[in-house]
Write an enzyme that holds these catalytic residues in place. Structure first.
Site, PDB file in Angstrom:
ATOM      1  N   LEU A   1      -0.395  -6.930  16.870  1.00  0.00           N
ATOM      2  CA  LEU A   1       0.915  -7.095  16.238  1.00  0.00           C
ATOM      3  C   LEU A   1       0.698  -7.265  14.735  1.00  0.00           C
ATOM      4  O   LEU A   1      -0.070  -8.139  14.304  1.00  0.00           O
ATOM      5  CB  LEU A   1       1.593  -8.343  16.809  1.00  0.00           C
TER       6      LEU A   1
ATOM      7  N   TYR B   1       1.693 -17.032  -6.259  1.00  0.00           N
ATOM      8  CA  TYR B   1       0.909 -16.145  -5.391  1.00  0.00           C
ATOM      9  C   TYR B   1      -0.455 -16.766  -5.071  1.00  0.00           C
ATOM     10  O   TYR B   1      -0.883 -16.782  -3.910  1.00  0.00           O
ATOM     11  CB  TYR B   1       0.745 -14.794  -6.087  1.00  0.00           C
TER      12      TYR B   1
HETATM   13  P1  NAP Z   1       3.476  -3.611   0.084  1.00  0.00           P
HETATM   14  O1  NAP Z   1       3.132  -2.175  -0.010  1.00  0.00           O
HETATM   15  O2  NAP Z   1       4.603  -4.133  -0.729  1.00  0.00           O
HETATM   16  O3  NAP Z   1       3.704  -3.931   1.617  1.00  0.00           O
HETATM   17  C1  NAP Z   1       4.170  -5.176   2.035  1.00  0.00           C
HETATM   18  C2  NAP Z   1       4.925  -4.955   3.317  1.00  0.00           C
HETATM   19  O4  NAP Z   1       5.426  -6.236   3.749  1.00  0.00           O
HETATM   20  C3  NAP Z   1       6.140  -4.041   3.120  1.00  0.00           C
HETATM   21  O5  NAP Z   1       6.284  -3.196   4.225  1.00  0.00           O
HETATM   22  C4  NAP Z   1       7.283  -5.033   3.014  1.00  0.00           C
HETATM   23  O6  NAP Z   1       8.530  -4.523   3.423  1.00  0.00           O
HETATM   24  C5  NAP Z   1       6.812  -6.099   3.988  1.00  0.00           C
HETATM   25  N1  NAP Z   1       7.526  -7.340   3.743  1.00  0.00           N
HETATM   26  C6  NAP Z   1       7.674  -7.993   2.559  1.00  0.00           C
HETATM   27  N2  NAP Z   1       8.448  -9.075   2.734  1.00  0.00           N
HETATM   28  C7  NAP Z   1       8.793  -9.100   4.039  1.00  0.00           C
HETATM   29  C8  NAP Z   1       9.592  -9.962   4.831  1.00  0.00           C
HETATM   30  N3  NAP Z   1      10.210 -11.024   4.295  1.00  0.00           N
HETATM   31  N4  NAP Z   1       9.735  -9.699   6.146  1.00  0.00           N
HETATM   32  C9  NAP Z   1       9.143  -8.621   6.706  1.00  0.00           C
HETATM   33  N5  NAP Z   1       8.376  -7.751   6.013  1.00  0.00           N
HETATM   34  C10 NAP Z   1       8.212  -7.995   4.689  1.00  0.00           C
HETATM   35  O7  NAP Z   1       2.232  -4.528  -0.315  1.00  0.00           O
HETATM   36  P2  NAP Z   1       0.667  -4.352  -0.008  1.00  0.00           P
HETATM   37  O8  NAP Z   1      -0.005  -4.127  -1.294  1.00  0.00           O
HETATM   38  O9  NAP Z   1       0.436  -3.415   1.103  1.00  0.00           O
HETATM   39  O10 NAP Z   1       0.313  -5.851   0.448  1.00  0.00           O
HETATM   40  C11 NAP Z   1       0.169  -6.216   1.810  1.00  0.00           C
HETATM   41  C12 NAP Z   1      -0.534  -7.571   1.866  1.00  0.00           C
HETATM   42  O11 NAP Z   1      -1.806  -7.487   1.228  1.00  0.00           O
HETATM   43  C13 NAP Z   1       0.231  -8.682   1.147  1.00  0.00           C
HETATM   44  O12 NAP Z   1       0.104  -9.882   1.898  1.00  0.00           O
HETATM   45  C14 NAP Z   1      -0.487  -8.798  -0.168  1.00  0.00           C
HETATM   46  O13 NAP Z   1      -0.377 -10.078  -0.735  1.00  0.00           O
HETATM   47  C15 NAP Z   1      -1.915  -8.490   0.262  1.00  0.00           C
HETATM   48  N6  NAP Z   1      -2.787  -8.030  -0.816  1.00  0.00           N
HETATM   49  C16 NAP Z   1      -2.571  -6.832  -1.425  1.00  0.00           C
HETATM   50  C17 NAP Z   1      -3.434  -6.426  -2.436  1.00  0.00           C
HETATM   51  C18 NAP Z   1      -3.289  -5.101  -3.137  1.00  0.00           C
HETATM   52  O14 NAP Z   1      -4.097  -4.821  -4.028  1.00  0.00           O
HETATM   53  N7  NAP Z   1      -2.320  -4.274  -2.783  1.00  0.00           N
HETATM   54  C19 NAP Z   1      -4.504  -7.262  -2.830  1.00  0.00           C
HETATM   55  C20 NAP Z   1      -4.685  -8.469  -2.188  1.00  0.00           C
HETATM   56  C21 NAP Z   1      -3.825  -8.843  -1.176  1.00  0.00           C
HETATM   57  P3  NAP Z   1       9.587  -4.055   2.275  1.00  0.00           P
HETATM   58  O15 NAP Z   1       8.997  -2.844   1.671  1.00  0.00           O
HETATM   59  O16 NAP Z   1      10.841  -3.844   3.038  1.00  0.00           O
HETATM   60  O17 NAP Z   1       9.698  -5.179   1.283  1.00  0.00           O
END
Ligand code: NAP
Length: 250
Positions: free
Chosen positions: A9, A159
């Site tokens: 999940l 964050y």
């Molecule tokens: P992303 O592309 O913005 O994806 C985040 C996903 O989570 C989106 O599908 C978003 O949906 C969903 N989401 C956000 N708020 C939500 C809520 N309240 N309820 C349900 N779904 C929700 O970001 P990402 O870069 O893939 O990041 C994913 C994870 O990795 C995060 O926890 C982030 O902190 C972590 N992370 C990312 C990076 C990086 O470099 N990208 C680095 C370190 C850690 P919506 O589009 O509808 O908002």
């Protein structure tokens, strides 16, 4: 745990890292189900050829919505072996903005939004899923996507605090529930090349950043997936934060 056939999940599986994990896990024969806030994205996933991945609309910051969505998932006969807490938002804001002519201090509203999305949601979803795993006598696993910002990243108070909280919960739950056969791990990516990273950073900022990363490039999505697969398959791994950061130290 064997990946093939594992029921996984994923929260926030609609885009970025979550979407990549969902697709790769499905390709490697895991049974995948996801919670996602965006209903249009849920419909798109549910309409994919083969119809194997099930997407349920849910705002993971809302405890009542989490309870209702998870009940629907369980009632559909999906008993998770693995939970991946991935949903999150990345937010940068200084504690005090000395150049601002208006409010100078970090917005309390954005502080709450980040804590709610990146930390509260992990607590809400994990507590319900672990309760279900225990009821089903499942030797389950919870992986939470943290960040190297948990070590303290200037300009990211909320964050960094939220992700440090995710790491603390991971270590706490590993100690509290290990004797019942449950495992907990966090994966802390550095800068991964996703649309959200590109949206947050200018081209010049990406170039500067690449010079600071020992491997001289942003991480790719596959590097995060490989870490997830490693944690799933290695049954002696728990209570750990696995950094996937190209050597970047914060
Ligand atoms: P992303 O592309 O913005 O994806 C985040 C996903 O989570 C989106 O599908 C978003 O949906 C969903 N989401 C956000 N708020 C939500 C809520 N309240 N309820 C349900 N779904 C929700 O970001 P990402 O870069 O893939 O990041 C994913 C994870 O990795 C995060 O926890 C982030 O902190 C972590 N992370 C990312 C990076 C990086 O470099 N990208 C680095 C370190 C850690 P919506 O589009 O509808 O908002």
């Amino acid at each position: 745990m064997k990946l093939a056939g594992a029921r996984v999940l994923v929260t926030g599986g609609g885009s970025g890292i979550g979407r990549f994990l969902v697709e790769r896990l499905d390709a490697e024969s895991a049974e995948v189900c996801m919670l996602e806030r965006d209903t249009a994205r849920c419909a798109e996933i549910n309409d994919l050829p083969g119809g194997r991945i099930k997407a349920y609309p849910c705002d993971v910051t809302d405890p009542a919505a989490v309870d209702a969505a998870l009940q629907t998932v369980f009632d559909a006969g999906f008993d998770p072996d693995v939970l991946i807490n991935n949903a999150g938002i990345i937010h940068s804001e200084p504690l005090v903005n000395m150049l601002s002519r208006g409010e100078r201090v970090h917005s309390r509203e954005t502080w709450r939004r980040v804590m709610s999305t990146d930390l509260d949601s992990v607590f809400f979803v994990t507590s319900r899923v672990v309760d279900h795993m225990l009821a089903k006598r499942c030797k389950g696993l919870v992986i939470s996507i943290s960040s190297i910002s948990a070590n303290g990243n200037p300009g990211q108070s909320a964050y960094s605090a939220a992700k440090a909280g995710v790491n603390a919960l991971t270590l706490t739950w590993a100690k509290e529930l290990g004797a019942l056969g449950l495992r907990f791990a966090a994966i802390a990516p550095g800068f991964i090349d996703t649309p959200s990273t590109r949206a947050a950073l200018s081209e010049a900022a990406v170039t500067r950043l690449q010079q600071q990363i020992p491997l001289r490039r942003l991480g790719d999505l596959q590097s995060v997936y490989l870490a997830v697969r490693h944690v799933i398959e290695n049954d002696y791994l728990t209570g750990t934060v696995l950094e996937v950061d190209g050597g970047l130290v914060m």
